[in-house]
Design a protein around this motif. Structure first.
Motif, mmCIF file in Angstrom:
data_model
loop_
_atom_site.group_PDB
_atom_site.id
_atom_site.type_symbol
_atom_site.label_atom_id
_atom_site.label_comp_id
_atom_site.label_asym_id
_atom_site.label_seq_id
_atom_site.Cartn_x
_atom_site.Cartn_y
_atom_site.Cartn_z
ATOM 1 N N UNK A 279 0.862 -1.180 0.000
ATOM 2 C CA UNK A 279 0.000 0.000 0.000
ATOM 3 C C UNK A 279 0.896 1.227 0.000
ATOM 4 N N UNK A 280 0.637 2.126 -0.924
ATOM 5 C CA UNK A 280 1.402 3.371 -0.990
ATOM 6 C C UNK A 280 0.496 4.528 -0.594
ATOM 7 N N UNK A 281 1.085 5.457 0.122
ATOM 8 C CA UNK A 281 0.367 6.660 0.517
ATOM 9 C C UNK A 281 1.254 7.867 0.312
ATOM 10 N N UNK A 282 0.672 8.936 -0.232
ATOM 11 C CA UNK A 282 1.443 10.141 -0.543
ATOM 12 C C UNK A 282 0.763 11.376 0.034
ATOM 13 N N UNK A 283 1.577 12.356 0.368
ATOM 14 C CA UNK A 283 1.066 13.647 0.787
ATOM 15 C C UNK A 283 2.074 14.715 0.414
ATOM 16 N N UNK A 284 1.577 15.924 0.129
ATOM 17 C CA UNK A 284 2.503 16.995 -0.207
ATOM 18 C C UNK A 284 1.895 18.082 -1.061
ATOM 19 N N UNK A 285 2.624 18.492 -2.085
ATOM 20 C CA UNK A 285 2.320 19.698 -2.843
ATOM 21 C C UNK A 285 1.135 19.557 -3.782
ATOM 22 N N UNK A 286 0.967 18.373 -4.395
ATOM 23 C CA UNK A 286 -0.076 18.256 -5.410
ATOM 24 C C UNK A 286 -0.721 16.878 -5.392
ATOM 25 N N UNK A 287 -1.731 16.700 -6.249
ATOM 26 C CA UNK A 287 -2.459 15.442 -6.361
ATOM 27 C C UNK A 287 -2.213 14.761 -7.709
ATOM 28 N N UNK A 288 -1.188 15.169 -8.414
ATOM 29 C CA UNK A 288 -0.902 14.666 -9.755
ATOM 30 C C UNK A 288 -0.081 13.376 -9.654
ATOM 31 N N UNK A 289 -0.751 12.230 -9.830
ATOM 32 C CA UNK A 289 -0.071 10.942 -9.720
ATOM 33 C C UNK A 289 1.110 10.844 -10.693
ATOM 34 N N UNK A 290 0.977 11.435 -11.865
ATOM 35 C CA UNK A 290 2.015 11.336 -12.876
ATOM 36 C C UNK A 290 3.173 12.295 -12.702
#
Length: 280
Positions: A258-269
């Protein structure tokens, strides 16, 4: 019940180059996420992400507002993404209750109310893995299944990296402030993930590995592309990935993460890729 938490501070990449194995494990690896009737958390200074696990067995577990949050409720200024990686269970969010089976996910939006973890069967307890990031506005809580995911089939068995990327708690499926989570399942015979490797300087990431046999291991690769490091991990463990670090792995058996991200934007690419032959 009992809540345990620790704070992990951010590291400069030039400093991390000099860490030995023990220091790398202390700063980035989260070894213990599931303890009966306890909530485990790591409060990370990488984009203020909280990574944790809850395993209710004999009692219901409250997601407590730990001291670093300085808030009346855990979700007062935060959103949360949860995956159930154990037996059938439920999550009560204020007056709402969500049933989560194995590999089902729940997004919880910002708001002042209690979040409670519950197992349906103490002999097969639920294991709730969660990520949480700060949120500037409130979005509705919502359960998401694999059937609702945006699925990307990538890789091949010949390259040992055939996998399905299930994008579940992402902005293509539901609105979030900054949290993005998904689940990648490797096909039998495949052991590599996220290769070619990349970084995304606009976002940090956390990886949680599971569905790995007890006698097998996964080698997580991290560090700068020209100064890589590695961590040997077991199933049901997580790792923090700074924005300057690659995040890839190879294991002795296929697995799910499971990967989780947080930060500046929501652009997966929004990723900066590196050629396999350029890694050092």
């Amino acid at each position: 019940m009992k809540t345990n938490y620790e704070i992990r501070y951010a590291a400069h990449p030039e400093d991390a180059r000099h860490y030995d194995t023990a220091r790398l494990r202390r700063d980035f690896l989260i070894e213990r996420l599931f303890v009966a009737d306890e909530v485990q958390m790591v409060y990370s200074m990488y984009d203020r992400m909280v990574v944790g696990g809850a395993m209710p067995v004999g009692e219901e577990l409250l997601l407590e507002a730990i001291d670093p949050l300085k808030a009346p409720h855990f979700t007062s200024r935060r959103e949360v993404g949860i995956y159930n990686v154990g037996g059938r269970g439920r999550v009560r969010v204020g007056s709402e209750e969500f049933l989560l089976d194995f590999k089902e996910a729940l997004y919880i939006g910002r708001g002042d109310r209690d979040v409670v973890f519950i197992s349906d069967n103490a002999s097969q307890p639920a294991k709730f893995y969660f990520n949480s990031t700060t949120a500037h506005c409130a979005y509705p809580s919502r359960k998401v299944t694999k059937q609702e995911a945006v699925v990307a089939h990538m890789g091949s068995l010949e390259m040992s990296n055939e996998r399905n990327i299930n994008k579940m708690l992402v902005n293509q499926v539901l609105p979030t402030c900054q949290l993005q989570m998904g689940m990648t399942e490797l096909a039998p015979g495949s052991v590599w993930n996220t290769m070619p490797a990349h970084t995304h300087s606009r976002r940090m990431e956390a990886y949680f590995y599971f569905e790995l046999p007890a006698d097998q291991a996964v080698c997580h690769f991290m560090g700068e592309p020209q100064e890589t490091r590695h961590l040997w991990m077991r199933g049901d463990q997580a790792v923090l990935s700074p924005e300057w670090s690659i995040h890839s792995a190879a294991a002795t058996h296929n697995y799910t993460f499971i990967w989780g991200m947080g930060g500046e934007n929501l652009d997966y690419g929004d990723q900066d890729f590196y050629q396999i032959t350029d890694l050092k």
